[in-house]
Design a protein around this motif. Structure first.
Motif, short mmCIF file in Angstrom:
data_model
loop_
_atom_site.label_atom_id
_atom_site.label_comp_id
_atom_site.label_asym_id
_atom_site.label_seq_id
_atom_site.Cartn_x
_atom_site.Cartn_y
_atom_site.Cartn_z
N GLN A 120 101.28 65.71 11.15
CA GLN A 120 100.03 66.33 11.37
C GLN A 120 100.61 67.79 11.15
O GLN A 120 101.59 68.18 11.03
CB GLN A 120 99.61 66.52 12.79
N TYR A 121 99.65 68.47 10.39
CA TYR A 121 99.98 69.94 9.64
C TYR A 121 100.45 70.79 10.96
O TYR A 121 101.34 71.25 10.53
CB TYR A 121 98.71 70.39 9.18
N VAL A 148 95.58 70.08 3.54
CA VAL A 148 96.26 69.03 3.41
C VAL A 148 95.61 67.53 3.98
O VAL A 148 95.30 67.74 4.97
CB VAL A 148 97.79 68.88 3.99
N ARG A 149 95.23 66.48 3.40
CA ARG A 149 94.85 65.28 3.65
C ARG A 149 95.82 64.42 4.67
O ARG A 149 95.42 63.88 5.63
CB ARG A 149 94.27 64.51 2.59
N GLU A 174 109.19 64.98 2.07
CA GLU A 174 107.63 64.92 2.67
C GLU A 174 106.65 64.97 1.32
O GLU A 174 106.91 65.60 0.26
CB GLU A 174 107.42 66.19 3.22
N GLU A 175 105.57 64.29 1.49
CA GLU A 175 104.84 63.93 0.54
C GLU A 175 103.44 64.51 1.26
O GLU A 175 103.12 63.85 2.15
CB GLU A 175 104.43 62.50 0.17
N VAL A 208 106.30 74.49 7.92
CA VAL A 208 105.42 75.23 7.25
C VAL A 208 104.36 76.04 7.91
O VAL A 208 104.32 76.99 8.28
CB VAL A 208 104.56 74.43 6.04
N HIS A 209 103.47 75.09 8.87
CA HIS A 209 102.66 75.69 9.82
C HIS A 209 103.31 76.76 10.92
O HIS A 209 102.88 77.84 11.04
CB HIS A 209 101.77 74.85 10.27
N ASN A 210 104.39 76.21 11.52
CA ASN A 210 104.94 76.73 12.66
C ASN A 210 105.67 78.11 11.99
O ASN A 210 105.80 79.08 13.01
CB ASN A 210 106.22 75.91 12.98
N VAL A 211 106.07 78.31 10.84
CA VAL A 211 106.25 79.61 10.25
C VAL A 211 105.26 80.55 9.97
O VAL A 211 105.19 81.76 10.45
CB VAL A 211 107.47 79.44 9.21
#
Length: 218
Positions: free
Chosen positions: A101-102, A129-130, A152-153, A107-110
């Protein structure tokens, strides 16, 4: 078969890795990273509505596994690598992929812990992102020194969203994956991220990334 590093070799690689990280090395130019060979990707990728990695990702994972870079779900759980210990792998064509999950991503945590407008803009673009599929790999021949990494894709609903996400990753990637030399590549609606937890491991990751680029362009 690769041999384990000696202690002396480790410090040599670490020092070289740290130096490369400080100068902000760009492994490939922007002209080499983008949306080349769309026809090949479209032929091998899944339908947008399918909830699984693209076939080109699956094929590449199978290829690097044959070269000695394999999955290790036991090691992931034991050491808590890449925050995957709380995520159950899904077997797809007999290979263990992680559905992320995003809000679970680095990426999100930073990006979320900042008041920067630039970071908020990036967070908004990337949060579109889907689906995200990750694959953890490690050196199957490693004993005392075990290099590993993640691929990761990130799949988006359309190419425009993917382009925006790719641009934000290129802009903020070195801050998100601090001093570890990440690599990014966009193909149509998908953005691929290659990252590791240590700069020294990036020297193993780089040829894998370049092999992926050549595979897509071929």
């Amino acid at each position: 078969m690769r041999q384990s590093f000696s202690i002396k070799s480790f410090f040599v690689v670490f020092i070289l890795g740290f130096t490369a990280g400080c100068v902000g090395e760009e492994p490939l130019s922007d002209s080499e990273i983008g949306t080349e060979n769309k026809k090949a990707f479209e032929a091998s990728s899944n339908d947008v509505d399918k909830n699984e990695p693209s076939q080109i990702f699956i094929d590449f994972v199978r290829e690097i596994d044959s070269l000695g870079w394999g999955a290790d779900t036991v090691r992931v759980n034991k050491v808590g690598l890449y925050a995957l210990d709380a995520v159950h792998p899904t077997l797809i064509q007999k290979l263990p992929f992680y559905k992320l999950q995003y809000d679970q991503t680095t990426v999100h945590n930073v990006l979320r812990y900042t008041f920067s407008k630039s970071h908020k803009k990036a967070d908004q673009a990337l949060s579109k992102v889907r689906q995200i599929w990750g694959y953890f790999y490690r050196d199957k021949a490693g004993v005392s020194w075990i290099a590993d990494g993640m691929i990761e894709e990130w799949s988006f609903s359309n190419e425009k969203e993917a382009q925006e996400a790719y641009a934000e990753l290129k802009k903020h990637g070195n801050n998100i994956y601090f001093n570890t030399m990440p690599f990014f590549y966009q193909i149509d609606e998908s953005v691929f991220i290659f990252h590791t937890r240590a700069m020294a491991f990036s020297y193993y990751q780089k040829p894998l990334y370049e092999s992926f680029v050549l595979k897509v362009k071929d």
